[in-house]
Structure formats: C-alpha cells, structure tokens
Motif scaffolding. Structure first.
Motif, mmCIF file in Angstrom:
data_model
loop_
_atom_site.group_PDB
_atom_site.id
_atom_site.type_symbol
_atom_site.label_atom_id
_atom_site.label_comp_id
_atom_site.label_asym_id
_atom_site.label_seq_id
_atom_site.Cartn_x
_atom_site.Cartn_y
_atom_site.Cartn_z
ATOM 1 N N HIS A 153 44.691 32.201 45.374
ATOM 2 C CA HIS A 153 45.282 32.001 46.707
ATOM 3 C C HIS A 153 45.918 33.035 46.364
ATOM 4 O O HIS A 153 46.238 34.222 48.096
ATOM 5 N N LEU A 154 46.853 33.550 46.308
ATOM 6 C CA LEU A 154 47.747 35.376 45.902
ATOM 7 C C LEU A 154 47.129 36.206 46.408
ATOM 8 O O LEU A 154 47.613 36.991 46.874
ATOM 9 N N TRP A 155 45.644 36.820 46.044
ATOM 10 C CA TRP A 155 45.576 37.862 45.733
ATOM 11 C C TRP A 155 44.457 38.011 47.438
ATOM 12 O O TRP A 155 43.564 36.946 47.826
ATOM 13 N N PRO A 156 45.150 39.010 47.868
ATOM 14 C CA PRO A 156 44.868 39.420 49.489
ATOM 15 C C PRO A 156 43.277 39.539 50.047
ATOM 16 O O PRO A 156 42.747 40.184 48.776
ATOM 17 N N PRO A 157 42.728 38.781 50.905
ATOM 18 C CA PRO A 157 41.518 38.588 51.233
ATOM 19 C C PRO A 157 40.984 40.357 51.506
ATOM 20 O O PRO A 157 39.792 40.270 51.268
ATOM 21 N N ALA A 158 41.652 40.532 52.168
ATOM 22 C CA ALA A 158 41.730 42.576 53.045
ATOM 23 C C ALA A 158 41.554 43.135 51.519
ATOM 24 O O ALA A 158 40.724 44.463 51.900
ATOM 25 N N ALA A 159 42.350 42.777 50.354
ATOM 26 C CA ALA A 159 41.872 44.117 49.185
ATOM 27 C C ALA A 159 40.749 43.792 48.630
ATOM 28 O O ALA A 159 39.844 44.554 48.418
ATOM 29 N N THR A 160 40.299 42.301 48.784
ATOM 30 C CA THR A 160 38.693 41.524 48.450
ATOM 31 C C THR A 160 37.967 42.688 49.135
ATOM 32 O O THR A 160 36.906 43.125 48.351
ATOM 33 N N ALA A 161 38.247 42.695 49.849
ATOM 34 C CA ALA A 161 37.271 42.972 51.494
ATOM 35 C C ALA A 161 37.146 44.470 51.233
ATOM 36 O O ALA A 161 36.110 45.551 50.874
ATOM 37 N N TYR A 162 38.260 45.438 51.374
ATOM 38 C CA TYR A 162 38.938 47.155 50.601
ATOM 39 C C TYR A 162 37.441 47.463 49.654
ATOM 40 O O TYR A 162 36.823 48.037 49.349
ATOM 41 N N GLY A 163 37.787 46.396 48.992
ATOM 42 C CA GLY A 163 37.120 46.976 47.094
ATOM 43 C C GLY A 163 35.925 46.999 47.125
ATOM 44 O O GLY A 163 35.676 47.225 46.646
ATOM 45 N N CYS A 164 35.567 45.860 47.910
ATOM 46 C CA CYS A 164 34.160 45.504 48.055
ATOM 47 C C CYS A 164 33.502 46.400 48.275
ATOM 48 O O CYS A 164 32.154 46.871 48.123
#
Length: 147
Positions: free
Chosen positions: A20-31
């Motif tokens: 839960h510490l990994w920001p969802p925005a970072a996931t979205a950007y990385g995708c």
C-alpha cells in the motif's frame, strides 16, 4: 476501557510487504511507459532477449534529465518522461529478478560511496561560507514555460 482485540489476519499481514506504500500514481505513470514499449517492441520482450543494464540506465537518465530540464513529455511519443523513466526502472528490476539482466555495470565502483561521504561535508562548508548571500535560485516557474 478495553481495547478491541486484533484480528489474527492483521497480526500476520502487518509483517508482510507493505504494498500500500507504493503510490497508485506511480503505477499509472509506469504503465504508460510500459504500454509504449509493449506497442513498439512487444510485451515483456526483455524477458526473452535480456537487457543490458547500461542501456536502461542511459534511457532512464535521458528521460529524467529531459524532465528536470522542463520537458514534460517525450517529443517522439508524447508520453511523460517520468512514465518512461519508471518503465526503465521496472524493466531493470524485473530483468534482475528473472535472471535476464546483462550486468554490464562499471567494474569495482567501490570508491563511489567513499567519495560521496568525503565530499558531503563540503556542502555544509559552502553553506557556511556563503550564509550572508541571498542569490536568486531560478526554477521552471521563472520562464513561464512550465507545461
């Protein structure tokens, strides 16, 4: 007042990887960066061929430097530079984890950490030396071209 008993799952889960510490925005950007690569080269292509560490470090640095210089998106694709940088890092991590990393990092860089530690006190020395100065520090906001 008595405290509510802890759910046994809570006690076990509290010691697991805190995803839960990994920001969802970072996931979205990385995708976005990974989607661009999948469309250009094929999804997961690095797992087949392997990747040279230096190639992805160079690409990541180019994207980070371009972003830091004020360019939000890559001119060729329109994808955010931060998306592409995250994708480069994700590929490096995945390649290392899956045994597909061609490790061509510099030989014996053991002196780097010592150099950083040696130079770090100089920062405070310079701050002390110039503490009476108040120079203007320019940022992207100064030229009005922030995207």
């Amino acid at each position: 007042m008595s405290e509510k008993p802890t759910n046994p799952k809570d006690a076990i889960g509290a010691n697991k990887l805190p995803l839960h510490l990994w920001p969802p925005a970072a996931t979205a950007y990385g995708c976005i960066g990974l989607a661009e690569g999948a469309l250009k080269y094929g999804r997961g292509n690095w797992r087949e061929a392997g990747v040279k560490a230096s190639i992805y470090i160079d690409a990541c640095k180019r994207h980070l430097d371009a972003w830091f210089e004020g360019e939000e998106c890559a001119p060729d694709s329109g994808s955010p530079h931060l998306s592409n940088a995250l994708a480069c890092l994700a590929i490096l991590v995945d390649a290392k984890t899956t045994g597909k990393l061609i490790d061509d990092r510099n030989f014996n860089g053991a002196g780097y950490r010592a150099l950083v530690e040696q130079l770090t006190p100089q920062v405070q020395h310079l701050k002390d030396l110039f503490k009476d100065k108040s120079p203007r520090h320019f940022t992207i906001a100064d030229n009005g071209s922030a995207e």
